[in-house]
Design a protein around this motif. Sequence first.
Motif, PDB file in Angstrom:
ATOM      1  N   PRO A 247       0.858  -1.366   0.126  1.00  0.00           N
ATOM      2  CA  PRO A 247       0.034   0.058   0.104  1.00  0.00           C
ATOM      3  C   PRO A 247       1.049   1.096   0.099  1.00  0.00           C
ATOM      4  CG  PRO A 247      -0.744  -1.800   1.421  1.00  0.00           C
ATOM      5  CD  PRO A 247       0.233  -2.241   1.139  1.00  0.00           C
ATOM      6  N   ASP A 248       1.842   1.157   0.727  1.00  0.00           N
ATOM      7  CA  ASP A 248       2.922   2.472   0.739  1.00  0.00           C
ATOM      8  C   ASP A 248       3.561   2.641  -0.635  1.00  0.00           C
ATOM      9  OD1 ASP A 248       2.555   3.166   3.473  1.00  0.00           O
ATOM     10  OD2 ASP A 248       4.406   2.330   4.243  1.00  0.00           O
ATOM     11  N   THR A 249       3.772   1.607  -1.330  1.00  0.00           N
ATOM     12  CA  THR A 249       4.520   1.954  -2.625  1.00  0.00           C
ATOM     13  C   THR A 249       3.288   2.339  -3.879  1.00  0.00           C
ATOM     14  OG1 THR A 249       5.790   0.013  -2.268  1.00  0.00           O
ATOM     15  CG2 THR A 249       5.633   0.757  -4.574  1.00  0.00           C
ATOM     16  N   LEU A 250       2.117   1.881  -3.389  1.00  0.00           N
ATOM     17  CA  LEU A 250       1.050   2.411  -4.291  1.00  0.00           C
ATOM     18  C   LEU A 250       0.591   4.028  -4.143  1.00  0.00           C
ATOM     19  CD1 LEU A 250      -1.364   2.353  -6.486  1.00  0.00           C
ATOM     20  CD2 LEU A 250      -2.773   1.418  -4.501  1.00  0.00           C
ATOM     21  N   ILE A 251       0.752   4.309  -2.707  1.00  0.00           N
ATOM     22  CA  ILE A 251       0.674   5.634  -2.332  1.00  0.00           C
ATOM     23  C   ILE A 251       1.606   6.738  -2.913  1.00  0.00           C
ATOM     24  CG2 ILE A 251       0.582   7.168  -0.361  1.00  0.00           C
ATOM     25  CD1 ILE A 251      -1.012   4.810   1.256  1.00  0.00           C
ATOM     26  N   GLN A 252       2.821   6.096  -2.759  1.00  0.00           N
ATOM     27  CA  GLN A 252       3.810   6.792  -3.250  1.00  0.00           C
ATOM     28  C   GLN A 252       4.040   6.926  -4.900  1.00  0.00           C
ATOM     29  OE1 GLN A 252       6.357   8.429  -1.217  1.00  0.00           O
ATOM     30  NE2 GLN A 252       6.973   9.425  -3.322  1.00  0.00           N
ATOM     31  N   HIS A 253       3.586   5.940  -5.598  1.00  0.00           N
ATOM     32  CA  HIS A 253       3.209   5.984  -6.998  1.00  0.00           C
ATOM     33  C   HIS A 253       2.376   6.850  -7.288  1.00  0.00           C
ATOM     34  CE1 HIS A 253       5.856   2.476  -7.423  1.00  0.00           C
ATOM     35  NE2 HIS A 253       4.983   1.809  -8.193  1.00  0.00           N
ATOM     36  N   MET A 254       1.103   7.166  -6.606  1.00  0.00           N
ATOM     37  CA  MET A 254       0.236   8.166  -6.952  1.00  0.00           C
ATOM     38  C   MET A 254       0.769   9.621  -6.672  1.00  0.00           C
ATOM     39  SD  MET A 254      -1.976   6.238  -8.179  1.00  0.00           S
ATOM     40  CE  MET A 254      -2.925   7.711  -8.819  1.00  0.00           C
ATOM     41  N   LYS A 255       1.625   9.653  -5.820  1.00  0.00           N
ATOM     42  CA  LYS A 255       2.225  11.150  -5.516  1.00  0.00           C
ATOM     43  C   LYS A 255       3.364  11.207  -6.780  1.00  0.00           C
ATOM     44  CE  LYS A 255       2.234  11.757  -0.681  1.00  0.00           C
ATOM     45  NZ  LYS A 255       2.423  10.558   0.220  1.00  0.00           N
ATOM     46  N   ASP A 256       4.026  10.297  -7.225  1.00  0.00           N
ATOM     47  CA  ASP A 256       5.038  10.530  -8.270  1.00  0.00           C
ATOM     48  C   ASP A 256       4.474  10.565  -9.787  1.00  0.00           C
ATOM     49  OD1 ASP A 256       6.713  10.809  -6.313  1.00  0.00           O
ATOM     50  OD2 ASP A 256       7.529   8.574  -6.466  1.00  0.00           O
TER      51      ASP A 256
END
Length: 264
Positions: A247-256
């Motif tokens: 989930p943290d990676t998905l959240i980071q992807h959505m920021k990037d």
Amino acid sequence: MENKKELRNWLDAYNLDHPLVIGGPCSAETEEQVVKIAHQLKDSDATVLRAGIWKPRTRPGNFEGVGALGLKWLQRAKEETGMKIATEVANPHHVELALEHGVDVLWIGARSTVSPFIVQDIADACKGIDNPVLIKNPINPDLSLWLGAVERFYTADVKNLGVIHRGFSTYEKTKYRNIPEWQIPIDLQNRFPDLPLILDPSHIAGRRDLIFDLSQTALDLNFDGLIVETHYDPDNAWSDAAQQITPDTLIQHMKDLKIRKEVG
Ligand code: PEP
Ligand code: MN
């Protein structure tokens, strides 16, 4: 998104963002797993929680899902987090059970879309519903088969339709698990410009390091959303372990990710 406003009425009706982000595990494994992932995603761009409970696997002997029991887990995740919930339906009985248990978004898997009689049965079971139904492309690169499935749902008066591009099987060895063949979803979008088009980078990639770039390509091509397999312990997932991200990676992807706000 002005010129595509009408087509996204159902996103608005369901209070869903654009782009639509669906996250969650390939398979529901345990109640704790489903609920924990929902809590990890609840304040993110992912407004819909996915989890497969009926899992048609290519070969027997693999985990085929927890079945109807998982509906209660999804329901609890929805109650606790306020997320919408989504699962795959592969026959009319699945549709009936999913709707009874408050599943918001139904999707048709790639192994179902290949079979017109199955698609027709599922479409008939969905007759007139308002819930969004997302139709994955068939596993083989056949635009007509995909279009045919969309037409069967339209004809069954399912108005809130969308399509998911999850790539296509190939016997060639490529870096992808399923080759993207971008021209096929682009052709579909040209035929049905009002249909929200969502990318499933997970099943195209088959490995987590390709998810970001595939997602960016889709957003650059004006796709309307992403469905991304997400698990807090991807390596130990019961299915599709290599392609899940946390989930943290998905959240980071959505920021990037660069998200286009305008459509040309
Ligand atoms: C899935 O979404 O977990 C799945 C099985 O996908 P597909 O039908 O695209 O293979
Ligand atoms: Mn999967």
